[in-house]
Design an enzyme around this catalytic site. Structure first.
Site, PDB file in Angstrom:
ATOM      1  N   ARG A 163      -4.714  -5.492  -7.642  1.00  8.70           N
ATOM      2  CA  ARG A 163      -4.581  -5.424  -6.171  1.00  8.70           C
ATOM      3  C   ARG A 163      -5.280  -4.152  -5.787  1.00  8.70           C
ATOM      4  O   ARG A 163      -5.655  -3.114  -6.298  1.00  8.70           O
ATOM      5  CB  ARG A 163      -3.200  -5.253  -5.556  1.00  8.70           C
ATOM      6  CG  ARG A 163      -2.499  -4.216  -6.058  1.00  8.70           C
ATOM      7  CD  ARG A 163      -2.483  -3.085  -5.032  1.00  8.70           C
ATOM      8  NE  ARG A 163      -1.468  -2.102  -5.302  1.00  8.70           N
ATOM      9  CZ  ARG A 163      -1.788  -0.726  -5.037  1.00  8.70           C
ATOM     10  NH1 ARG A 163      -2.683  -0.241  -4.687  1.00  8.70           N
ATOM     11  NH2 ARG A 163      -0.664   0.050  -5.157  1.00  8.70           N
ATOM     12  N   ARG A 266      -3.729  -5.704   2.316  1.00  5.67           N
ATOM     13  CA  ARG A 266      -3.419  -5.555   0.572  1.00  5.67           C
ATOM     14  C   ARG A 266      -3.859  -6.814   0.008  1.00  5.67           C
ATOM     15  O   ARG A 266      -3.337  -7.960   0.385  1.00  5.67           O
ATOM     16  CB  ARG A 266      -1.936  -5.387   0.472  1.00  5.67           C
ATOM     17  CG  ARG A 266      -1.555  -5.014  -0.969  1.00  5.67           C
ATOM     18  CD  ARG A 266      -1.770  -3.876  -1.546  1.00  5.67           C
ATOM     19  NE  ARG A 266      -1.332  -2.594  -0.754  1.00  5.67           N
ATOM     20  CZ  ARG A 266      -0.394  -1.932  -0.847  1.00  5.67           C
ATOM     21  NH1 ARG A 266       0.464  -2.124  -1.867  1.00  5.67           N
ATOM     22  NH2 ARG A 266       0.143  -0.740  -0.297  1.00  5.67           N
ATOM     23  N   THR A 310      -1.640   8.593  -1.903  1.00  3.68           N
ATOM     24  CA  THR A 310      -1.303   8.318  -2.996  1.00  3.68           C
ATOM     25  C   THR A 310      -2.267   7.151  -3.472  1.00  3.68           C
ATOM     26  O   THR A 310      -2.758   6.664  -4.614  1.00  3.68           O
ATOM     27  CB  THR A 310      -0.037   7.829  -3.672  1.00  3.68           C
ATOM     28  OG1 THR A 310       0.390   6.704  -2.832  1.00  3.68           O
ATOM     29  CG2 THR A 310       0.967   9.008  -3.249  1.00  3.68           C
ATOM     30  N   GLU A 351       8.904   1.068 -10.570  1.00  2.00           N
ATOM     31  CA  GLU A 351       9.529   2.185 -10.973  1.00  2.00           C
ATOM     32  C   GLU A 351      11.048   2.314 -11.128  1.00  2.00           C
ATOM     33  O   GLU A 351      11.749   1.825 -10.218  1.00  2.00           O
ATOM     34  CB  GLU A 351       8.809   3.097  -9.764  1.00  2.00           C
ATOM     35  CG  GLU A 351       8.492   4.627 -10.393  1.00  2.00           C
ATOM     36  CD  GLU A 351       7.617   5.325  -9.628  1.00  2.00           C
ATOM     37  OE1 GLU A 351       7.324   6.391  -9.774  1.00  2.00           O
ATOM     38  OE2 GLU A 351       7.355   4.851  -8.332  1.00  2.00           O
TER      39      GLU A 351
END
Length: 393
Positions: A163, A266, A310, A351
């Site tokens: 992505r 996205r 990020t 995560e």
């Protein structure tokens, strides 16, 4: 931000939120403010209070706390972007959520320049190896036919996904968008994606007014995203929800675009199995086709710009769900390979989760200072090494 799946219809109720900053009311009226106006007293007061709160938070480990020194704060507290965004827009999520890892967001593309004394050291710290004097290379998807199926026998890799995030040129990021801009962007994205042909041909589903059966179908496919978490809420990234948000997927369900979730766009390519080459080629084709119709925000030094620092540069995240039970029992060896190839190893559901049945989510860690091709190739080489070691174990 990690894939966030919706759990209930409650997601789709418009959320009426009281916005903390008084100057947002003016955005709604005129869409922008003059950059030469002074930062108003109420904002300065909130900034000072926020800085004191960070100073007092001795347990706070965020990059915001680390790099927002008094001298940097004093240098930036009176600054505004052309759209009227202030330092408060940048730091308010990290001030409200002291457990943030990073703690800053860019309210618009210009913020990366105006507030560079704060953003640049944070970017250098997070994107290890990309210093404040480095320049991100030009976009280069490389020889797309040279990437391979990392697991042709289908023994290890469950699924593969690549992505990237993109922002539409000429529009601010979520905190500064007006309701009218959200609607305008959705219309542009919908018409652009509806013009895609061949393998990419599909359907756009607006979140506003979504029928229950469509909603359930998208939930079942794990395609639906929900309103942002508390970090995004505090950054004012969820205003006018669900206006302007939508989901596009192709007929084969191997190509997906989220509109105005966290980022403007996205773009996601995915499929079962380990054919990274096919997944990457589809993403490259889609990104190039969309860019022909919708120009993207780009920075000479930082590459492609998105809401979160990020996710800059290539903005590429290439990942596999891979089953390596023997290496799972030898985590030290797994971590050694991950370090060598700059891989990020996560649990099955992202995560801070466990690897269910020895299945890990493994992706490239580096996004800046290298090309799109290099980022994905590094991940491919790491996965091939892991499979080799799993076979030998």
């Amino acid at each position: 931000m990690l894939l966030r799946l919706v759990a209930s219809f409650e997601t789709f109720r418009p959320i009426l939120r009281l916005v903390s900053m008084s100057h947002y009311a003016e955005y709604d009226k005129v869409g922008r403010q003059d950059s030469d106006k002074m930062v108003d007293a109420a904002v300065l007061e909130k900034l000072e209070a926020g800085f004191k709160k960070l100073e007092a938070a001795t347990d706070c480990k965020s990059l915001l706390k680390k790099y927002l020194t008094r001298s940097v704060f004093d240098q930036l507290k009176d600054k505004k972007t052309g759209l009227g965004a202030t330092l408060l827009d940048v730091i308010q999520s990290g001030v409200e959520n002291l457990d943030s890892g990073v703690g800053v967001y860019a309210p618009d593309a210009e913020a990366y320049t105006v507030f560079a004394p704060l953003f640049d050291p944070i970017i250098e710290d997070y994107h290890v190896g990309f210093s404040q004097t480095d320049k991100h290379p030009a976009k280069d998807f490389g020889d797309v036919n040279s990437l391979v199926n990392v697991d042709p026998e289908g023994q290890y890799v469950v699924s593969t996904r690549v992505r990237c995030g993109r922002s539409m040129q000429g529009y601010p990021f979520n905190p500064c968008l007006t309701e009218a801009q959200y609607k305008e962007m959705e219309e542009k994205v919908s018409s652009t994606l509806s013009g895609l042909e061949g393998e990419l041909k599909g359907t756009f589903y607006p979140l506003t007014g979504m029928a229950k059966d469509v909603q359930q179908k998208l939930i079942d496919d794990h395609f639906l995203f929900k309103e942002g978490d508390r970090f995004l809420q505090a950054a004012n990234a969820c205003r006018y929800w669900p206006t302007g948000r939508g989901i596009f997927h192709n007929d084969k369900k191997t190509f997906l675009v989220w509109c105005n979730e966290e980022d403007h766009l996205r773009i996601i390519s995915m499929q079962m199995g380990g054919d990274l080459g096919e997944v990457y080629r589809r993403l490259v084709t889609a990104a190039n086709e969309i860019e022909k119709r919708v120009p993207f925000s780009h920075h000479d030094r930082l590459g492609f710009l998105t809401f979160c620092p990020t996710n800059l540069g290539t903005t590429i995240r290439a990942s596999v769900h891979i089953k390596v039970p023997k290496l799972a029992a030898n985590k030290a060896k797994l971590d050694e390979v991950a370090t060598k190839y700059n891989l990020q190893v996560r649990g099955t559901r992202g995560e801070h989760t466990e690897a269910e049945g020895g299945i890990y989510d493994i992706s490239n860690k580096r996004r800046m200072g290298l090309t799109e091709y290099q980022a994905v190739k590094e991940m491919q080489d790491g996965i091939l090494e892991l499979i080799k070691l799993e076979k030998e174990a």
